[in-house]
Design a protein around this motif. Structure first.
Motif, short mmCIF file in Angstrom:
data_model
loop_
_atom_site.label_atom_id
_atom_site.label_comp_id
_atom_site.label_asym_id
_atom_site.label_seq_id
_atom_site.Cartn_x
_atom_site.Cartn_y
_atom_site.Cartn_z
N ILE A 1 85.21 -29.53 6.99
CA ILE A 1 86.13 -28.94 7.97
C ILE A 1 85.51 -28.93 9.37
O ILE A 1 86.17 -29.28 10.35
N ILE A 2 84.23 -28.54 9.45
CA ILE A 2 83.56 -28.51 10.75
C ILE A 2 83.46 -29.91 11.35
O ILE A 2 83.72 -30.12 12.54
N TYR A 3 83.09 -30.87 10.50
CA TYR A 3 82.97 -32.25 10.98
C TYR A 3 84.32 -32.78 11.45
O TYR A 3 84.43 -33.42 12.51
N SER A 4 85.38 -32.49 10.70
CA SER A 4 86.72 -32.94 11.08
C SER A 4 87.19 -32.28 12.37
O SER A 4 87.92 -32.88 13.16
N SER A 5 86.76 -31.03 12.59
CA SER A 5 87.20 -30.30 13.78
C SER A 5 86.67 -30.92 15.07
O SER A 5 87.19 -30.65 16.15
N THR A 6 85.62 -31.75 14.96
CA THR A 6 85.10 -32.41 16.17
C THR A 6 86.14 -33.34 16.79
O THR A 6 86.06 -33.69 17.97
N LEU A 7 87.12 -33.74 15.98
CA LEU A 7 88.17 -34.62 16.49
C LEU A 7 89.03 -33.93 17.55
O LEU A 7 89.64 -34.59 18.39
N THR A 8 89.08 -32.61 17.52
CA THR A 8 89.90 -31.88 18.50
C THR A 8 89.35 -32.04 19.91
O THR A 8 90.08 -31.88 20.89
N LYS A 9 88.06 -32.34 20.02
CA LYS A 9 87.42 -32.49 21.34
C LYS A 9 87.16 -33.95 21.70
O LYS A 9 86.53 -34.24 22.72
N ALA B 1 90.97 -33.87 8.87
CA ALA B 1 90.75 -34.85 9.93
C ALA B 1 92.05 -35.14 10.67
O ALA B 1 92.09 -35.23 11.91
N ILE B 2 93.14 -35.26 9.91
CA ILE B 2 94.44 -35.53 10.53
C ILE B 2 94.88 -34.35 11.40
O ILE B 2 95.39 -34.54 12.51
#
Length: 621
Positions: free
Chosen positions: A588-596, A271-272
């Motif tokens: 990992i997929i859920y955390s990657s939503t933070l990039t957008k 997430a970070i």
């Protein structure tokens, strides 16, 4: 970005480990992943043992070690390598620049004057600053750094006090005015009487503040660590009891596998990483994950003025004259002979090369300048200078809040005036408005005078404002707010802001225009100086913590369900490994939503539900 030798080694080991894990997956050769296990897993194992032996500290390192060992036991070397590599990346991101967050004070030390000119029995002598005593008479010449605090006894000048107060304009000083160590004498020579020895001067006090001022809150603990003890006890106890009741070692191993906290441990670093990746795209540097967690709880933003809410440099904002072209031609020509920041702003505004030749140019310290152009006496300065020359000024609309006035006369006849101001950033008003929508109190702390501070605060609709603030005043305000239970974020750009940036729960520095000292003292740096991104920063900090909490909850529920199935014998170690790997992928997929992530109306609406006491928006004087 500069890395130390040890940091470069860590990066190299992580890259090699990542390549081995990817190769192991593509080629379906588990033994390749042993490279990652050795390079990244062994250091984690060492930290785990060290923590247990020296402090009996059960933390995420222990969870990761169990996950790696359990994965190896069931033959899932790829999983072991994957866990070790990702945790190494997360650990590097969390720990990078920790040593730098204490702040660098080399610049401040360089500002410390080493020599002073003492006048004793009418004789001038150079002495070490350490030998200066209270009551000594010192001579200060133009361009010299003032050795220690004192009072002007004879002479007048203009002094650059930006080191201490952040004021963008020089401050005029005359007899009986106070002067401070580390500030720069710009123009006139003067004699001062020292009131403090070097060790107790304002500059040395600033250095000590940078060295020692730290938030007094307890260190933030990662979410995964909060569950470490419970999970370890449950995993081992359940595995042992299952074996005692069933005598089937395969069930116990499966329990350890499914309870390996892969998804749990990945929740925080992924997430970070997603949030940091997002913020990097906005030109925001976050030094560690703890800063995001702390920022998510902030309920007050304290702003410096100069260089933060404003651009930090004077600009001509208005010309008032019946003969504007003639006045600006004469004024720009005259001011071209001066090095004063206001003079440079005037010449820049005129922006023409056909300037007239100036004769008999003279600077009147603290008042203005005079000169002869084409046999005409041109005078430009404040009211005091023109009144001294007995020139009648048109006082209509002569009081302009937050602006500096330069009056112009030709042959003792008033021509008009120009107004200069440190212009407010275009994004400042929207930033303050959006922070209020996020239910965050805004405060202005500035070294500028009360008139200027109130003008800026009124324009930006900041109700809580403090003026004439020295670094220790800002520190005291932040400390008082923290005692009341508020989480305070401070944003500033100058050396004088460094102590406040460190004292606040979160310090945010203006990266481009900010000094190295302030950037190093801060937790977060706005590399492009876009303060309009601050609401986005707050929004993604809150979303990051929410994402971590949801991921941890998901991981715990998945582990509990899988453990139950393992106890009943419905899962074998291979299936258990598959389940915990799937859980990791989901996290990992859920955390990657933070990039957008982009802050939206929904985020502002959510903040309304958080609630905020009326006292937060109550003005303070």
């Amino acid at each position: 970005m500069n890395f130390t030798r040890d940091e470069k080694v860590d990066i190299l080991l992580i890259i090699i480990s990542a390549i081995s894990v990817i190769g192991s997956f593509i080629l379906s050769l588990d033994y390749i992943a042993w490279i990652a296990v050795i390079l990244c897993g062994v250091p984690i194992f060492k930290e785990c043992v060290k923590g247990l032996i020296t402090e009996f500290d059960i933390k995420a390192d222990l969870l990761v070690t169990i996950a790696i060992i359990a994965s190896i036991i069931i033959g899932e070397v790829f999983a072991a390598g994957e866990i070790a590599t990702i945790m190494a990346i997360g650990g590097f991101l969390e720990e990078y620049t920790v040593s730098k967050t204490q702040g660098r004070i080399e610049e401040l030390v360089k500002m410390s004057p080493q020599v002073a000119t003492r006048i004793k029995n009418g004789i001038e002598e150079k002495i070490s600053v350490e030998k200066v005593q209270i009551g000594d008479m010192l001579k200060i010449v133009p361009g010299e750094s003032i050795p220690t605090d004192g009072i002007i006894i004879n002479g007048e000048t203009s002094i650059d006090q930006s080191t201490l107060t952040g004021e963008f304009l020089p401050v005029d000083k005359k007899e009986n005015d106070k002067v401070y160590s580390g500030t720069i004498n710009l123009y006139g020579s003067f004699t001062m009487k020292t009131t403090k020895v070097s060790h107790d001067s304002s500059l040395q006090k600033l250095i000590r503040l940078v060295e020692s001022s730290k938030p007094e809150n307890a260190k933030i603990v990662r979410q995964a660590d909060k569950w470490a003890t419970i999970i370890v006890v449950i995993a081992f106890t359940t595995a042992i009891l299952t074996y005692l009741f069933t005598f089937e070692i395969i069930r116990s191993v499966t329990i350890l596998v499914v309870f390996c906290p892969c998804a749990l441990v990945l929740a925080t670093p992924t997430a970070i990483m997603g949030a940091i990746g997002n913020l990097t795209g906005h030109g925001i540097l976050v030094k560690d994950g703890e800063s995001l967690e702390e920022l998510s709880h902030v309920d007050e933003f304290v702003f410096d003025k100069t260089g933060t809410l404003t651009y930090g440099k004077p600009e001509v904002v208005n010309v008032v004259s019946d003969k504007p072209k003639e006045m600006m031609y004469l004024l720009a020509s005259l001011e071209s002979k001066s090095e004063h920041p206001l003079a440079k702003a005037i010449v820049k505004y005129y922006n023409k090369d056909n300037l007239a030749e100036v004769n008999d140019f003279k600077m009147h310290i603290g008042k203005g300048v005079t000169g002869n152009i084409n046999n005409n006496l041109i005078i430009a300065g404040n009211k005091e200078l023109l009144e001294l020359k007995k020139i009648k000024i048109d006082y209509q609309n002569s009081s302009e809040k937050g602006k500096t006035e330069i009056f112009v006369a030709k042959n003792n006849e008033y021509l008009g005036k120009i107004l200069l101001a440190d212009t407010i950033r275009k994004q400042s008003q929207e930033t303050i408005r959006n922070l209020k929508r996020l239910r965050i109190k805004t405060t202005l702390l500035t070294g500028d005078n009360e008139k200027t501070a109130n003008f800026i605060a009124k324009h930006l609709k900041i109700r809580n404002v403090r003026s004439n603030c020295l670094p220790e005043d800002k520190i005291k305000y932040i400390k008082d707010e923290q005692i009341l239970g508020h989480k305070v974020a401070m944003i500033g750009d100058g050396v004088n802001d460094a102590p406040s940036l460190k004292k606040a729960n979160i310090g945010i520095a203006m990266g481009t225009i900010g000094s190295d000292v302030s950037v190093e003292a801060a937790n977060i740096a706005l590399i492009n100086d876009n303060i309009e991104d601050i609401p986005h920063l707050v929004g993604i900090a809150r979303r990051t913590i929410r994402t971590i909490n949801i991921s941890i909850a998901f991981a715990l529920i998945l582990n509990i369900i899988a453990m139950g199935l393992a106890i009943l014998g419905h899962l074998n170690p291979i299936e258990g490994a598959l389940i915990h790997n799937i859980g990791s992928v989901i996290v990992i997929i859920y955390s990657s939503t933070l990039t957008k992530y982009k802050i939206s109306k929904k985020d502002y609406n959510k903040s309304k539900k958080l609630g905020i006491t009326k006292s937060l928006n109550k003005p303070t004087t």
